[in-house]
Design a protein around this motif. Sequence first.
Motif, PDB file in Angstrom:
ATOM      1  N   ASP A   1     -10.734  -9.268  14.493  1.00 59.23           N
ATOM      2  CA  ASP A   1      -9.265  -9.388  14.143  1.00 59.23           C
ATOM      3  C   ASP A   1      -8.987  -8.738  12.983  1.00 59.23           C
ATOM      4  OD1 ASP A   1      -9.664 -11.522  12.943  1.00 59.23           O
ATOM      5  OD2 ASP A   1      -8.142 -12.690  13.723  1.00 59.23           O
ATOM      6  N   ALA A   2      -9.713  -9.081  11.731  1.00 60.19           N
ATOM      7  CA  ALA A   2      -9.397  -8.621  10.518  1.00 60.19           C
ATOM      8  C   ALA A   2      -9.252  -7.205  10.428  1.00 60.19           C
ATOM      9  CB  ALA A   2     -10.400  -9.176   9.581  1.00 60.19           C
ATOM     10  N   SER A   3      -9.992  -6.477  11.148  1.00 62.93           N
ATOM     11  CA  SER A   3      -9.781  -4.760  11.209  1.00 62.93           C
ATOM     12  C   SER A   3      -8.429  -4.341  11.403  1.00 62.93           C
ATOM     13  CB  SER A   3     -10.670  -4.305  12.185  1.00 62.93           C
ATOM     14  OG  SER A   3     -10.385  -4.403  13.749  1.00 62.93           O
ATOM     15  N   PHE A   4      -7.794  -5.288  12.296  1.00 66.33           N
ATOM     16  CA  PHE A   4      -6.049  -4.659  12.358  1.00 66.33           C
ATOM     17  C   PHE A   4      -5.495  -4.818  11.085  1.00 66.33           C
ATOM     18  CE2 PHE A   4      -1.986  -6.443  13.186  1.00 66.33           C
ATOM     19  CZ  PHE A   4      -1.365  -5.605  14.029  1.00 66.33           C
ATOM     20  N   GLY A   5      -5.583  -5.804  10.198  1.00 69.81           N
ATOM     21  CA  GLY A   5      -5.133  -5.853   9.112  1.00 69.81           C
ATOM     22  C   GLY A   5      -5.416  -4.603   8.108  1.00 69.81           C
ATOM     23  N   GLU A   6      -6.635  -4.295   8.110  1.00 65.94           N
ATOM     24  CA  GLU A   6      -7.060  -3.079   7.180  1.00 65.94           C
ATOM     25  C   GLU A   6      -6.677  -1.889   7.718  1.00 65.94           C
ATOM     26  OE1 GLU A   6     -11.941  -4.035   6.395  1.00 65.94           O
ATOM     27  OE2 GLU A   6     -11.335  -3.845   8.383  1.00 65.94           O
ATOM     28  N   ILE A   7      -6.662  -1.654   8.843  1.00 67.11           N
ATOM     29  CA  ILE A   7      -6.172  -0.283   9.696  1.00 67.11           C
ATOM     30  C   ILE A   7      -4.609  -0.347   9.346  1.00 67.11           C
ATOM     31  CG2 ILE A   7      -5.660   0.770  11.940  1.00 67.11           C
ATOM     32  CD1 ILE A   7      -8.419  -0.714  12.881  1.00 67.11           C
ATOM     33  N   TRP A   8      -3.641  -1.288   9.775  1.00 67.40           N
ATOM     34  CA  TRP A   8      -2.321  -1.338   9.774  1.00 67.40           C
ATOM     35  C   TRP A   8      -1.793  -1.357   8.277  1.00 67.40           C
ATOM     36  CZ3 TRP A   8       0.085   1.194  12.970  1.00 67.40           C
ATOM     37  CH2 TRP A   8      -0.187   1.545  14.175  1.00 67.40           C
ATOM     38  N   MET A   9      -2.608  -2.067   7.300  1.00 67.51           N
ATOM     39  CA  MET A   9      -2.202  -1.975   5.983  1.00 67.51           C
ATOM     40  C   MET A   9      -2.074  -0.520   5.512  1.00 67.51           C
ATOM     41  SD  MET A   9      -3.761  -3.712   2.628  1.00 67.51           S
ATOM     42  CE  MET A   9      -4.889  -4.860   3.863  1.00 67.51           C
ATOM     43  N   ALA A  10      -3.055   0.004   5.760  1.00 68.71           N
ATOM     44  CA  ALA A  10      -3.294   1.723   5.486  1.00 68.71           C
ATOM     45  C   ALA A  10      -2.072   2.155   6.054  1.00 68.71           C
ATOM     46  CB  ALA A  10      -4.526   2.300   5.798  1.00 68.71           C
TER      47      ALA A  10
ATOM     48  N   GLY B   1       1.193   4.361   4.338  1.00 73.31           N
ATOM     49  CA  GLY B   1       0.853   6.040   4.261  1.00 73.31           C
ATOM     50  C   GLY B   1      -0.448   6.157   3.260  1.00 73.31           C
ATOM     51  N   ALA B   2      -1.177   5.007   3.305  1.00 76.01           N
ATOM     52  CA  ALA B   2      -2.447   5.128   2.478  1.00 76.01           C
ATOM     53  C   ALA B   2      -3.424   5.811   3.340  1.00 76.01           C
ATOM     54  CB  ALA B   2      -2.875   3.642   2.042  1.00 76.01           C
TER      55      ALA B   2
ATOM     56  N   SER C   1       0.844  -1.276  -0.153  1.00 73.72           N
ATOM     57  CA  SER C   1      -0.052  -0.044   0.122  1.00 73.72           C
ATOM     58  C   SER C   1       0.908   1.198   0.033  1.00 73.72           C
ATOM     59  CB  SER C   1      -0.881  -0.013   1.155  1.00 73.72           C
ATOM     60  OG  SER C   1      -0.168   0.180   2.505  1.00 73.72           O
ATOM     61  N   SER C   2       0.406   2.538  -0.564  1.00 75.21           N
ATOM     62  CA  SER C   2       1.140   3.568  -0.669  1.00 75.21           C
ATOM     63  C   SER C   2       0.205   4.721  -0.423  1.00 75.21           C
ATOM     64  CB  SER C   2       1.771   3.508  -1.940  1.00 75.21           C
ATOM     65  OG  SER C   2       0.942   4.079  -3.209  1.00 75.21           O
ATOM     66  N   SER C   3       0.894   5.964  -0.489  1.00 81.18           N
ATOM     67  CA  SER C   3       0.087   7.021  -0.391  1.00 81.18           C
ATOM     68  C   SER C   3      -1.122   7.260  -1.447  1.00 81.18           C
ATOM     69  CB  SER C   3       0.971   8.325  -0.313  1.00 81.18           C
ATOM     70  OG  SER C   3       1.663   8.509  -1.604  1.00 81.18           O
ATOM     71  N   SER C   4      -0.938   6.743  -2.255  1.00 78.14           N
ATOM     72  CA  SER C   4      -1.929   6.711  -3.488  1.00 78.14           C
ATOM     73  C   SER C   4      -3.328   5.747  -3.260  1.00 78.14           C
ATOM     74  CB  SER C   4      -1.480   6.566  -4.698  1.00 78.14           C
ATOM     75  OG  SER C   4      -1.011   5.313  -5.240  1.00 78.14           O
ATOM     76  N   ASP C   5      -3.171   5.098  -2.222  1.00 74.64           N
ATOM     77  CA  ASP C   5      -4.184   3.953  -1.770  1.00 74.64           C
ATOM     78  C   ASP C   5      -5.161   4.579  -1.099  1.00 74.64           C
ATOM     79  OD1 ASP C   5      -3.699   1.413  -3.509  1.00 74.64           O
ATOM     80  OD2 ASP C   5      -1.977   1.369  -2.318  1.00 74.64           O
ATOM     81  N   ARG C   6      -6.572   3.921  -1.310  1.00 75.33           N
ATOM     82  CA  ARG C   6      -7.338   4.235  -0.171  1.00 75.33           C
ATOM     83  C   ARG C   6      -8.141   2.934   0.371  1.00 75.33           C
ATOM     84  NH1 ARG C   6      -9.653   9.176   0.130  1.00 75.33           N
ATOM     85  NH2 ARG C   6     -11.696   8.525   0.333  1.00 75.33           N
ATOM     86  N   VAL C   7      -7.558   2.651   1.568  1.00 69.48           N
ATOM     87  CA  VAL C   7      -7.887   1.012   1.981  1.00 69.48           C
ATOM     88  C   VAL C   7      -9.480   1.559   2.680  1.00 69.48           C
ATOM     89  CG1 VAL C   7      -7.471  -0.540   3.835  1.00 69.48           C
ATOM     90  CG2 VAL C   7      -5.598   0.596   2.215  1.00 69.48           C
ATOM     91  N   PHE C   8     -10.350   0.555   2.539  1.00 71.32           N
ATOM     92  CA  PHE C   8     -11.717   0.438   3.197  1.00 71.32           C
ATOM     93  C   PHE C   8     -11.688  -0.171   4.406  1.00 71.32           C
ATOM     94  CE2 PHE C   8     -16.060  -0.705   3.580  1.00 71.32           C
ATOM     95  CZ  PHE C   8     -16.747   0.595   3.903  1.00 71.32           C
ATOM     96  N   GLN C   9     -12.121   0.195   5.709  1.00 70.72           N
ATOM     97  CA  GLN C   9     -12.248  -0.422   6.872  1.00 70.72           C
ATOM     98  C   GLN C   9     -13.465  -0.757   6.834  1.00 70.72           C
ATOM     99  OE1 GLN C   9     -11.464   1.106  10.708  1.00 70.72           O
ATOM    100  NE2 GLN C   9     -12.299  -0.679  11.116  1.00 70.72           N
ATOM    101  N   GLY C  10     -13.860  -2.031   6.658  1.00 73.49           N
ATOM    102  CA  GLY C  10     -15.406  -2.396   6.710  1.00 73.49           C
ATOM    103  C   GLY C  10     -15.629  -3.511   8.020  1.00 73.49           C
ATOM    104  N   TYR C  11     -14.566  -3.975   8.592  1.00 77.27           N
ATOM    105  CA  TYR C  11     -14.711  -4.753   9.678  1.00 77.27           C
ATOM    106  C   TYR C  11     -14.803  -3.964  10.681  1.00 77.27           C
ATOM    107  CZ  TYR C  11     -13.261  -8.737   6.666  1.00 77.27           C
ATOM    108  OH  TYR C  11     -13.202  -9.734   5.874  1.00 77.27           O
ATOM    109  N   SER C  12     -15.775  -4.699  11.855  1.00 74.67           N
ATOM    110  CA  SER C  12     -15.611  -3.924  13.180  1.00 74.67           C
ATOM    111  C   SER C  12     -14.502  -4.133  13.839  1.00 74.67           C
ATOM    112  CB  SER C  12     -16.817  -4.857  13.971  1.00 74.67           C
ATOM    113  OG  SER C  12     -16.619  -4.496  15.337  1.00 74.67           O
ATOM    114  N   THR C  13     -14.057  -3.132  14.363  1.00 75.03           N
ATOM    115  CA  THR C  13     -12.708  -3.243  15.617  1.00 75.03           C
ATOM    116  C   THR C  13     -12.593  -4.321  16.485  1.00 75.03           C
ATOM    117  OG1 THR C  13     -13.518  -1.442  16.854  1.00 75.03           O
ATOM    118  CG2 THR C  13     -11.937  -1.010  14.989  1.00 75.03           C
ATOM    119  N   ALA C  14     -13.857  -4.933  16.846  1.00 71.54           N
ATOM    120  CA  ALA C  14     -13.971  -6.062  17.656  1.00 71.54           C
ATOM    121  C   ALA C  14     -13.411  -7.396  16.863  1.00 71.54           C
ATOM    122  CB  ALA C  14     -15.336  -6.272  18.127  1.00 71.54           C
TER     123      ALA C  14
END
Length: 190
Positions: free
Chosen positions: A43-52, A56-57, A28-41
């Motif tokens: 574990d998959a939300s961890f991947g969405e958040i930190w991948m961005a 720098g996305a 992922s880079s600053s040109s990306d827009r990562v969608f966080q659709g999982y609830s923070t409850a």
Amino acid sequence: TTGTPKGVMVSVKNASHYIAVLKQLFASSSSDRVFQGYSTAFDASFGEIWMAFSGGASLVVGTQSMMQSGSDLKDVLRDLRISILDTTPTNLTIMGNGTTLPNLRIVIVGGEQCTEPVVKKWQPGRRFFNMYGPTETTVSATCAELFANKPVSIGTALPGYTVSIRDESMREVRPGNEGELCIGGAGVTL
């Protein structure tokens, strides 16, 4: 998400390793827009958040109304110019296909079994990944890049992980035989 809720102790070392793996796999880079659709409850939300964050996305946090929009979520993703989407195969099925999402370059699925029809509708024109792993492996332990008209697989071990299929006596089984999936490595929690 299913069964009896449980807590898993994920160390900073486990988490840091997983973040490095995501950065290596998806770049992922600053040109990306990562969608966080999982609830923070979940574990998959961890991947969405930190991948961005690690690349720098932009992290685009889905609202409750977005997540309850069913097939209209595809329009929301298009309007938000989402380039990386981590979701379940069921959500992709509900949305139909990804032909109207010109900015979407990476689709990552997990949390349930992916099927060939889902890949066939969503893979063309972008990279499509299937990730698998119980929470005790810091979200995921395997990954496969999937292609339309090819068999679906959970893939191979992520960098720093090991996977093997073993019998009841913990002996590795030959390819094609049944057994239990055993996972080891940097992501396995305590």
